[in-house]
Design an enzyme around this catalytic site. Structure first.
Site, mmCIF file in Angstrom:
data_model
loop_
_atom_site.group_PDB
_atom_site.id
_atom_site.type_symbol
_atom_site.label_atom_id
_atom_site.label_comp_id
_atom_site.label_asym_id
_atom_site.label_seq_id
_atom_site.Cartn_x
_atom_site.Cartn_y
_atom_site.Cartn_z
ATOM 1 N N TYR A 106 0.869 -1.173 0.000
ATOM 2 C CA TYR A 106 0.000 0.000 0.000
ATOM 3 C C TYR A 106 0.907 1.225 0.000
ATOM 4 O O TYR A 106 1.388 1.672 1.036
ATOM 5 C CB TYR A 106 -0.926 -0.022 1.216
ATOM 6 C CG TYR A 106 -1.829 1.192 1.346
ATOM 7 C CD1 TYR A 106 -2.399 1.783 0.227
ATOM 8 C CD2 TYR A 106 -2.110 1.732 2.597
ATOM 9 C CE1 TYR A 106 -3.223 2.883 0.345
ATOM 10 C CE2 TYR A 106 -2.941 2.837 2.728
ATOM 11 C CZ TYR A 106 -3.494 3.406 1.608
ATOM 12 O OH TYR A 106 -4.314 4.518 1.719
ATOM 13 N N ASP A 149 -2.328 -1.448 -3.969
ATOM 14 C CA ASP A 149 -2.643 -0.075 -4.330
ATOM 15 C C ASP A 149 -1.313 0.666 -4.351
ATOM 16 O O ASP A 149 -0.796 1.068 -3.315
ATOM 17 C CB ASP A 149 -3.600 0.530 -3.304
ATOM 18 C CG ASP A 149 -3.929 1.983 -3.591
ATOM 19 O OD1 ASP A 149 -3.436 2.512 -4.612
ATOM 20 O OD2 ASP A 149 -4.657 2.603 -2.783
ATOM 21 N N HIS A 252 -12.224 1.778 -4.799
ATOM 22 C CA HIS A 252 -11.392 0.952 -5.682
ATOM 23 C C HIS A 252 -12.167 -0.291 -6.111
ATOM 24 O O HIS A 252 -13.027 -0.794 -5.370
ATOM 25 C CB HIS A 252 -10.136 0.478 -4.964
ATOM 26 C CG HIS A 252 -9.173 1.575 -4.614
ATOM 27 N ND1 HIS A 252 -7.975 1.756 -5.263
ATOM 28 C CD2 HIS A 252 -9.237 2.534 -3.651
ATOM 29 C CE1 HIS A 252 -7.333 2.778 -4.727
ATOM 30 N NE2 HIS A 252 -8.069 3.271 -3.747
#
Length: 261
Positions: A106, A149, A252
């Protein structure tokens, strides 16, 4: 043997447990990597996941921010959870499933101002990407998949308007170049674009849009990469756009890839 891996910034795993369960029931990936769990590891709601066969879980997290987790229905061992940039802020975890090392990242979003001097968050993002690059230069990965991500939309067709977003965090040249340096350092293949090479492709749509689907001002921030020894056996990639429209969604959409291991 086929191994299907999904990645999803869930934006609170406890708040959105129902749609995680829906995804697992409907799609049945072998492994689901989550980011922005916003939960201490011990408070992730595992009972429902285990009832669906996802009994192997590794996670790091805090209340209200960051956090990464990997759920697997196949045996999994934890490999590492790297404190990136010297911070114990739960932005990386890695597990090994069927001999495949899965890195779940992340990457920091970077704030709103694309200037290291004016915005500490942007500097942190660039330092994070630089550390990823250095790591993979020093320890060239093999039989590995990197997902997460990554908070960068690298290609012109990974954003709704290349021209309008060139000075917007997530698509600035300094970020796209930094992400490409990470990819090249590890010899990673962008599996999603290998299978879906042409056209606009997004995995994130802002909550700020009154009608995200009609406006369609998306960005491809969520990625699946693989080392060459696995990328050659990757058979399918998908972005589940419709999941962005589920009740109380994340901003998302999940990204899937299947590998022959």
């Amino acid at each position: 043997m086929a191994l299907t891996i999904a990645t999803w910034n869930i934006n609170s795993v406890r708040l959105r447990e129902p749609i995680v369960l829906d995804l697992l029931q409907q799609e049945g990936p072998d492994v689901l990597c989550l980011q922005e769990c916003k939960s201490p590891a011990e408070k992730i709601p595992l009972e429902g996941f285990r009832a669906l066969g996802y009994g192997h879980v590794i996670a790091r997290g805090f209340k209200g921010y960051n956090g990464v987790a990997i759920l697997s229905r196949r045996p999994m061992e934890e490999v590492c959870a790297r404190p990136m940039c010297g911070r114990e802020d739960a932005r990386h975890i890695a597990g090994r499933v069927e001999g495949v090392t899965i890195h779940n990242f992340y990457v920091p979003a970077g704030g709103d101002v694309p200037d290291r001097a004016a915005n500490e968050k942007f500097g942190h993002k660039l330092d994070f990407l630089a550390e990823m690059r250095g790591w993979f230069e020093a320890e060239r990965p093999e039989r590995a998949v990197l997902v997460g991500d990554l908070n960068v939309a690298p290609r012109e067709d990974d954003v709704w308007s290349h021209r309008q977003l060139l000075k917007v965090v997530s698509h600035t040249p300094v970020e796209t170049e930094a992400l490409e340096a990470v990819r090249a350092a590890g010899g990673w293949t962008d599996v999603t674009r290998r299978h879906l090479p042409e056209g606009k492709l997004y995995s994130w749509w802002s909550y700020r849009a009154r009608d995200w689907d009609a406006a369609d001002k998306g960005r491809r921030l969520d990625h699946v990469w693989a080392t060459p020894d696995l990328a050659e056996g990757a058979s399918e990639s998908r972005i589940l756009r419709h999941v962005r429209g589920w009740e109380k969604p994340s901003d998302h959409a999940p990204v899937f890839a299947t590998f022959e291991t």
